[in-house]
Design a protein around this motif. Structure first.
Motif, PDB file in Angstrom:
ATOM      1  N   PRO A   1      23.076  57.389  87.773  1.00  0.00           N
ATOM      2  CA  PRO A   1      23.646  58.304  88.773  1.00  0.00           C
ATOM      3  C   PRO A   1      24.404  57.545  89.859  1.00  0.00           C
ATOM      4  N   ILE A   2      25.459  58.157  90.346  1.00  0.00           N
ATOM      5  CA  ILE A   2      26.215  57.632  91.480  1.00  0.00           C
ATOM      6  C   ILE A   2      26.123  58.653  92.600  1.00  0.00           C
ATOM      7  N   GLN A   3      25.450  58.285  93.666  1.00  0.00           N
ATOM      8  CA  GLN A   3      25.256  59.176  94.806  1.00  0.00           C
ATOM      9  C   GLN A   3      26.207  58.780  95.924  1.00  0.00           C
ATOM     10  N   LEU A   4      26.882  59.752  96.500  1.00  0.00           N
ATOM     11  CA  LEU A   4      27.804  59.473  97.588  1.00  0.00           C
ATOM     12  C   LEU A   4      27.067  59.558  98.923  1.00  0.00           C
ATOM     13  N   ASP A   5      26.248  58.546  99.163  1.00  0.00           N
ATOM     14  CA  ASP A   5      25.481  58.458 100.407  1.00  0.00           C
ATOM     15  C   ASP A   5      25.130  56.994 100.639  1.00  0.00           C
TER      16      ASP A   5
ATOM     17  N   SER B   1      22.783  55.249  99.697  1.00  0.00           N
ATOM     18  CA  SER B   1      22.230  54.526  98.555  1.00  0.00           C
ATOM     19  C   SER B   1      23.282  53.628  97.912  1.00  0.00           C
ATOM     20  N   LEU B   2      24.552  53.879  98.205  1.00  0.00           N
ATOM     21  CA  LEU B   2      25.605  52.998  97.715  1.00  0.00           C
ATOM     22  C   LEU B   2      25.412  51.575  98.241  1.00  0.00           C
TER      23      LEU B   2
ATOM     24  N   LYS C   1      22.969  49.551  96.097  1.00  0.00           N
ATOM     25  CA  LYS C   1      23.550  49.040  94.853  1.00  0.00           C
ATOM     26  C   LYS C   1      24.241  47.702  95.100  1.00  0.00           C
TER      27      LYS C   1
ATOM     28  N   GLU D   1      32.487  54.123  95.901  1.00  0.00           N
ATOM     29  CA  GLU D   1      31.276  53.396  96.257  1.00  0.00           C
ATOM     30  C   GLU D   1      31.550  52.279  97.257  1.00  0.00           C
TER      31      GLU D   1
ATOM     32  N   ASP E   1      31.378  64.435 100.691  1.00  0.00           N
ATOM     33  CA  ASP E   1      31.120  65.531  99.756  1.00  0.00           C
ATOM     34  C   ASP E   1      32.398  66.083  99.137  1.00  0.00           C
TER      35      ASP E   1
ATOM     36  N   LEU F   1      33.017  64.881  95.550  1.00  0.00           N
ATOM     37  CA  LEU F   1      32.079  65.152  94.458  1.00  0.00           C
ATOM     38  C   LEU F   1      32.753  65.761  93.221  1.00  0.00           C
TER      39      LEU F   1
ATOM     40  N   TRP G   1      32.840  63.877  89.550  1.00  0.00           N
ATOM     41  CA  TRP G   1      32.429  64.509  88.288  1.00  0.00           C
ATOM     42  C   TRP G   1      33.524  64.365  87.243  1.00  0.00           C
TER      43      TRP G   1
END
Length: 268
Positions: free
Chosen positions: A50-54, A56-57, A60, A72, A178, A181, A185
């Motif tokens: 998964p790639i989260q836009l927050d 958490s980048l 990584k 990212e 956001d 997103l 996808w």
């Protein structure tokens, strides 16, 4: 906002000192160190991670020793800059393929406002500048990668040119993460997504660039290019570690049936 411990680890990851103040010299050094330390790569697009836009980048890049795409790298760098005291905004952009321009929101860059001046900052494009570029400055702006130019084209948009060739078109209206997103996808699912054509990773070096696409290693130094076919999976794994600092358990494989040339814009 990133905490001090994470900021210190991030700075260590890119080999940079914590700046005494958030000024232009420090920004220039941070941007260059990021480009020379963190690869542009799409491994997660092929292994289903998964790639989260927050924020958490940041994990990584800092803890997993990885890189990523523009969605990212630029937000993560933006989080670092904000923690260091810079004023940062996200700007959407459309990329060029030759003379053809793509749809909105397929690229993400940063605007840093410093002492009343607007600066384009980008660490997530194949041919991004090593230092900030000044919005509203006519003519060429010199950089280690060549002469850039920011050309207004109306409607609040600006073309980013490198050596006279358009790279992407910036919209000066800020966007939230956001907003990207839906295009994330698309990048992860569309058969003609450039991120699904090949597994690749690319790192700018002081004298050129090193890239791996599938099982081909390309090293460019001082304008001279050499390629090497990596004939075994072990050789691919070793090349990722040696040349890009990326540890992988097995040789990354493409998952798409479509292949085209659009990916070259990220590797040259």
């Amino acid at each position: 906002m990133l905490n001090d411990a994470t900021v210190d680890l991030y700075l260590k990851r890119i080999g940079a000192e914590r700046p005494e103040k958030a000024d232009l010299d420090a920004l220039r050094q941070l941007q260059e160190r990021h480009i020379l330390s963190v690869p542009f790569e799409n491994l997660d697009y092929h292994d289903g991670t998964p790639i989260q836009l927050d924020e958490s980048l940041v994990d990584k890049i800092v803890h997993r020793g990885r890189g990523g795409g523009c969605y990212e790298l630029n937000p993560a760098f933006g989080f670092l800059l904000e923690a260091l005291g810079y004023q940062v905004e996200i700007l959407p952009a459309r990329t060029y393929s030759g003379e053809k321009i793509g749809p909105p929101l397929v690229h993400l860059a940063l605007r840093v406002t410093l002492d009343g001046e607007s600066l384009l900052v980008d660490v997530g494009f194949g041919k991004c500048p090593r230092g900030p570029l000044v919005f509203g400055t006519p003519g060429e702006q010199s950089d280690a990668h060549g002469a850039y130019e920011l050309v207004p084209v109306g409607n609040g948009e600006v073309d980013v040119l490198l050596k006279g060739k358009p790279q992407y078109r910036i919209d000066n209206r800020p966007a939230d993460l956001d907003a990207f997103l839906p295009t994330l996808w698309w990048y992860r699912t569309a058969p003609d997504s450039p991120f699904l054509q090949y597994v690749f990773a690319s790192q700018v070096t002081p004298s050129g660039r090193v890239s791996i696409r599938e099982n081909t290693l390309t090293v460019t130094e001082n304008g001279q290019r050499r390629t090497e076919e990596l004939t075994t999976d072990d050789a691919v794994v070793a090349a990722y570690r040696t040349h890009l600092g990326i540890d992988v358990e097995r040789a990354p494989k493409t998952t798409a049936s479509y292949a085209g040339d659009e990916v070259d814009m990220y590797l040259n």
